[in-house]
Design an enzyme around this catalytic site. Sequence first.
Site, PDB file in Angstrom:
ATOM      1  N   LYS A  49       0.836  -1.201   0.000  1.00 14.47           N
ATOM      2  CA  LYS A  49       0.000   0.000   0.000  1.00 14.47           C
ATOM      3  C   LYS A  49       0.869   1.249   0.000  1.00 14.47           C
ATOM      4  O   LYS A  49       0.655   2.176  -0.765  1.00 14.47           O
ATOM      5  CB  LYS A  49      -0.928  -0.038   1.225  1.00 14.47           C
ATOM      6  CG  LYS A  49      -1.846   1.152   1.311  1.00 14.47           C
ATOM      7  CD  LYS A  49      -2.800   1.031   2.486  1.00 14.47           C
ATOM      8  CE  LYS A  49      -3.528   2.349   2.688  1.00 14.47           C
ATOM      9  NZ  LYS A  49      -4.483   2.327   3.783  1.00 14.47           N
TER      10      LYS A  49
ATOM     11  N   GLY B 146      -4.586  -1.897   5.262  1.00 15.96           N
ATOM     12  CA  GLY B 146      -3.814  -3.048   4.794  1.00 15.96           C
ATOM     13  C   GLY B 146      -4.480  -4.381   5.108  1.00 15.96           C
ATOM     14  O   GLY B 146      -4.618  -5.250   4.248  1.00 15.96           O
ATOM     15  N   ARG B 147      -4.911  -4.558   6.366  1.00 16.30           N
ATOM     16  CA  ARG B 147      -5.474  -5.861   6.747  1.00 16.30           C
ATOM     17  C   ARG B 147      -6.903  -6.049   6.260  1.00 16.30           C
ATOM     18  O   ARG B 147      -7.516  -7.090   6.501  1.00 16.30           O
ATOM     19  CB  ARG B 147      -5.372  -6.041   8.265  1.00 16.30           C
ATOM     20  CG  ARG B 147      -5.934  -4.887   9.067  1.00 16.30           C
ATOM     21  CD  ARG B 147      -5.516  -4.962  10.538  1.00 16.30           C
ATOM     22  NE  ARG B 147      -5.939  -3.797  11.295  1.00 16.30           N
ATOM     23  CZ  ARG B 147      -5.244  -2.665  11.376  1.00 16.30           C
ATOM     24  NH1 ARG B 147      -4.098  -2.537  10.722  1.00 16.30           N
ATOM     25  NH2 ARG B 147      -5.678  -1.651  12.105  1.00 16.30           N
TER      26      ARG B 147
ATOM     27  N   HIS C 282      -3.842 -33.503  17.692  1.00 17.76           N
ATOM     28  CA  HIS C 282      -2.652 -34.293  18.026  1.00 17.76           C
ATOM     29  C   HIS C 282      -1.494 -33.388  18.458  1.00 17.76           C
ATOM     30  O   HIS C 282      -0.334 -33.794  18.404  1.00 17.76           O
ATOM     31  CB  HIS C 282      -2.264 -35.168  16.834  1.00 17.76           C
ATOM     32  CG  HIS C 282      -3.400 -36.065  16.435  1.00 17.76           C
ATOM     33  ND1 HIS C 282      -3.589 -37.302  17.001  1.00 17.76           N
ATOM     34  CD2 HIS C 282      -4.447 -35.862  15.592  1.00 17.76           C
ATOM     35  CE1 HIS C 282      -4.699 -37.849  16.495  1.00 17.76           C
ATOM     36  NE2 HIS C 282      -5.239 -36.989  15.637  1.00 17.76           N
TER      37      HIS C 282
ATOM     38  N   GLU D 248      -3.954  -6.678  15.226  1.00 16.49           N
ATOM     39  CA  GLU D 248      -3.452  -5.368  14.783  1.00 16.49           C
ATOM     40  C   GLU D 248      -4.562  -4.327  14.895  1.00 16.49           C
ATOM     41  O   GLU D 248      -4.309  -3.143  15.092  1.00 16.49           O
ATOM     42  CB  GLU D 248      -2.926  -5.450  13.339  1.00 16.49           C
ATOM     43  CG  GLU D 248      -2.078  -4.256  12.934  1.00 16.49           C
ATOM     44  CD  GLU D 248      -1.302  -4.477  11.639  1.00 16.49           C
ATOM     45  OE1 GLU D 248      -0.182  -4.993  11.684  1.00 16.49           O
ATOM     46  OE2 GLU D 248      -1.824  -4.115  10.570  1.00 16.49           O
TER      47      GLU D 248
ATOM     48  N   LYS E  54       9.402  -0.952  13.912  1.00  8.66           N
ATOM     49  CA  LYS E  54       9.927  -0.697  12.561  1.00  8.66           C
ATOM     50  C   LYS E  54      11.021   0.360  12.620  1.00  8.66           C
ATOM     51  O   LYS E  54      12.103   0.205  12.069  1.00  8.66           O
ATOM     52  CB  LYS E  54       8.808  -0.142  11.662  1.00  8.66           C
ATOM     53  CG  LYS E  54       8.014  -1.150  10.892  1.00  8.66           C
ATOM     54  CD  LYS E  54       7.157  -0.385   9.878  1.00  8.66           C
ATOM     55  CE  LYS E  54       5.994  -1.182   9.369  1.00  8.66           C
ATOM     56  NZ  LYS E  54       5.082  -0.381   8.569  1.00  8.66           N
TER      57      LYS E  54
ATOM     58  N   GLU F 183      10.582  -4.858   4.287  1.00 13.87           N
ATOM     59  CA  GLU F 183      10.654  -6.263   3.845  1.00 13.87           C
ATOM     60  C   GLU F 183      10.299  -6.360   2.363  1.00 13.87           C
ATOM     61  O   GLU F 183      11.006  -7.001   1.577  1.00 13.87           O
ATOM     62  CB  GLU F 183       9.670  -7.135   4.653  1.00 13.87           C
ATOM     63  CG  GLU F 183      10.015  -7.305   6.119  1.00 13.87           C
ATOM     64  CD  GLU F 183       9.393  -6.242   7.005  1.00 13.87           C
ATOM     65  OE1 GLU F 183       9.095  -5.123   6.509  1.00 13.87           O
ATOM     66  OE2 GLU F 183       9.223  -6.518   8.208  1.00 13.87           O
TER      67      GLU F 183
HETATM   68  O1  F6P Z   1       2.312  -4.334   9.865  1.00 13.00           O
HETATM   69  C1  F6P Z   1       2.080  -2.998   9.597  1.00 13.00           C
HETATM   70  C2  F6P Z   1       1.537  -2.810   8.225  1.00 13.00           C
HETATM   71  O2  F6P Z   1       1.413  -1.461   7.988  1.00 13.00           O
HETATM   72  C3  F6P Z   1       0.210  -3.528   8.013  1.00 13.00           C
HETATM   73  O3  F6P Z   1      -0.860  -2.838   8.508  1.00 13.00           O
HETATM   74  C4  F6P Z   1       0.222  -3.723   6.554  1.00 13.00           C
HETATM   75  O4  F6P Z   1      -0.699  -4.700   6.159  1.00 13.00           O
HETATM   76  C5  F6P Z   1       1.654  -4.133   6.320  1.00 13.00           C
HETATM   77  O5  F6P Z   1       2.401  -3.359   7.241  1.00 13.00           O
HETATM   78  C6  F6P Z   1       2.169  -3.922   4.929  1.00 13.00           C
HETATM   79  O6  F6P Z   1       2.089  -2.582   4.546  1.00 13.00           O
HETATM   80  P1  F6P Z   1       2.248  -2.156   3.032  1.00 13.00           P
HETATM   81  O7  F6P Z   1       1.134  -2.775   2.245  1.00 13.00           O
HETATM   82  O8  F6P Z   1       2.189  -0.666   3.026  1.00 13.00           O
HETATM   83  O9  F6P Z   1       3.583  -2.658   2.537  1.00 13.00           O
END
Ligand code: F6P
Length: 526
Positions: A198, A257-258, A374, A343, A489, A204
């Site tokens: 987003k 995002g979620r 199990h 979250e 972060k 990452e």
């Molecule tokens: O974990 C924090 C967060 O901002 C989430 O809310 C989101 O889903 C994820 O990182 C990834 O964010 P982006 O889509 O901006 O890379």
Amino acid sequence: MIWTALKQRCKEASNRRITSLFDSDIDRLASFSIECDGLYFDYSKTNIDLSTRNLLIHLASSKNVGQYRECMFAGEQINFTENRSVLHTLERNPKGPEILIGGNAINKEVQQTQNRFLSFAEAIREGQVLARNGTKFTDVINIGIGGSDLGPKMVTKALVPYTDGPSIHFLSNIDGAQTFDLTRGLDPETTLVIVASKTFTTLETMTNALHVKHWLADSLGAEVGKHMCAISNAREKCLEWDIPEERIFTFGEWVGGRYSIWSAIGLSAAIAIGKDNFEQFHEGGKSMDCHFRTAPAHANLPMILALVGIWHNQICGHSTRAVIPYEERMEYFPDYLQQLEMESNGKVVKFDQSEIGLPSGPVIWGGTGSNGQHAYFQHLHHSNIITPCEFLVGAMGHEKDLQTHHDYLVANCLAQSEALMYGTLSKGNQNLPKYRYFNGNRPSTTLLYKILTPHVLGQLIALYEHRVFVEGVILGINSFDQWGVELGKGLAQKIYPSINDKNRQESGFSKSLGELISKTHEFRQT
Ligand code: F6P
């Protein structure tokens, strides 16, 4: 006042057996179950009686859940810490009532952006968009994390019987091992890469994307753009990455995002299952929205699921909640819910900046049944920590030739909730040695559906989204920001230079951190 009354109810219930509620109310099952568009939800195996349920419903109405719900659907800025609307619901119903943002209707734009990404998905599937060597793409890598990974990953796995496109892979972790293991098995000549972020800034995702872009470029040279696309609401940043304009798929900042699986973030899943199935998935979400907005509280699935959650966590103090789908393809559903619920509602500060003064939501965990039986079910049945369980199961499986398997699967699921409720008492086995005696009286709910289709999956996700919303409103928190994630972060960015360069000494670190960094360098040298 209502909280106090509910706490008192919990005290009383602690000496009461769930089974006694069936004895004292012959209509209990009818009162404590909800059927809605092919879903059947049974919450009779909880220690909630009718008057407690009414009190819980009263709690929800005293917190104006209904009004907040309509504010959300109307596009008001209920995400007040980020000054944003919360409109993932619009993604599943862009043809619905007009929604204004800044005075402009946005429905048409949402529909257009959806048409664009769904047409692109079809073009990849049908071979209208080809790899640079003129063949169909065989593999797709979705690079994203959190909501830009868990949603499409969960949906793609859950709907395997509907997948007939290229193989979809998910790359999320900053651990190079994942990147290495994945790219090692793929051919860049026939692999499409989706960078899903987003913000288009997430460490990452951008680190993985840069590496994979080089991996593609080693084979494709200047034609690397033919194998890449991006999903983001930061269009300019995507352009800086040389992603061709027609390969950038955007969505509104009002989709968290979620909550973004319904938007272009669902591209990889749409490539897997196709446009028609993705639209069925949207229809399922829309059906749940309609139910949520129109059903009376006592027959309202998200409302009741939320109130059961509030009862177990904030009132009775059960600090974890297990989600156990008896559906192997729902393997990632508990992970998905972990982000969605924890979250969203793992917060202590209320709208008015005061502290909630209650537990801030349970730890969500789980896995598929019968596997879990199990592993951790011993603890569920026998430990002195009570974990309310949420079981999900389909009456039917897709594998018609494996009916015996499915019958056993359902039987195992139903057996667990019975065993949790009765323990060994029902068998008159009081003389059993203590290690074989189970008190039971452990609460669970069961959600039954016919078969896991895109429509049902859409209903389930929307159900849990709205459950989170209702719980958030009752607790008085903003479920749509995630400031807690930012803290870690930022710190990782500060530590990185000291890990990357052993001669770099940053000040302000704790003694423990300083030593862990030194040891890391020491281990690297030996
Ligand atoms: O974990 C924090 C967060 O901002 C989430 O809310 C989101 O889903 C994820 O990182 C990834 O964010 P982006 O889509 O901006 O890379």
